[in-house]
Scaffold this motif. Structure first.
Motif: not given
Length: 206
Positions: A57-66, A68-74, A95-100
């Motif tokens: 989840l917590r990583m430099p730059g783009t977080s895990g939640i972000e 996940i959200r991108t991988l769930r686009l469309h 946050g993680a589950l709501e992101a997908g």
């Protein structure tokens, strides 16, 4: 059957290498990519086409939640995403589950439980640590309230009884047993009896 294809995402090289070694030693799991941050996770996942992504989840730059959200686009439902983190706050879990995310485990989860979780997710079953279940049910004690009858059914199922045996022991119909099981699955956030029993043991319900 083809092995489950997995991408491992973690910003700590030692943790990442350990997960790769652990999963790679399983005959029915193939690690097809690794990443050290959320941006790389998106790129690697899009290129490798994994069945499951283990996501920190917590990583430099783009977080895990972000990520996940991108991988769930469309409306994408693949790959299945299993969060594996040290953090169990309500904010992180929701946050993680709501992101997908499809599953949420902590890094102190035993090896075989992580391996089983990868297979469960690949098969379409949800995987949630007790802390995640507690957050979703609004109970940080980890306790989930079952009715007296549901508890009896779950206890017998944990003892290895079939639906017919449970019905016979309790003097009810098999259809009623199935209804109780569906209610139990819903409360535990699982999709089958094996997952229900495992989660029940984790939460000390049986």
């Amino acid at each position: 059957m083809s092995p489950v294809r997995v991408v491992v995402v973690d910003d700590h090289p030692v943790v990442r290498d350990g997960l790769v070694a652990m999963l790679g030693s399983e005959e029915d799991i193939e690690v097809v990519g690794t990443a050290g941050d959320g941006t790389e996770a998106i790129t690697v996942s899009d290129a490798a086409g994994p069945d499951v992504v283990l996501m920190d989840l917590r990583m430099p730059g783009t977080s895990g939640i972000e990520a996940i959200r991108t991988l769930r686009l469309h409306g994408r439902t693949t790959p299945r995403i299993l969060v594996l983190t040290t953090y169990d706050t309500d904010r992180d879990i929701h946050g993680a589950l709501e992101a997908g995310a499809d599953g949420y485990l902590l890094k102190d989860t035993p090896r075989q439980e992580v391996v089983r979780a990868v297979h469960d997710l690949a098969a379409g079953r949800a995987v949630l640590a007790p802390a995640a279940l507690a957050a979703l049910t609004g109970s940080r004690t980890g306790r989930i309230v079952l009715s007296a009858r549901e508890a009896e059914v779950l206890r017998l199922v944990a003892d290895g009884c079939t639906n017919r045996a449970v019905a016979s022991r309790l003097g009810i119909g098999e259809a009623t047993v199935k209804t109780h099981l569906m209610h139990i699955y819903d409360k535990l956030g699982v999709g089958d009896r094996a997952s229900a029993v495992r989660t029940a043991w984790e939460l000390a319900l049986v």
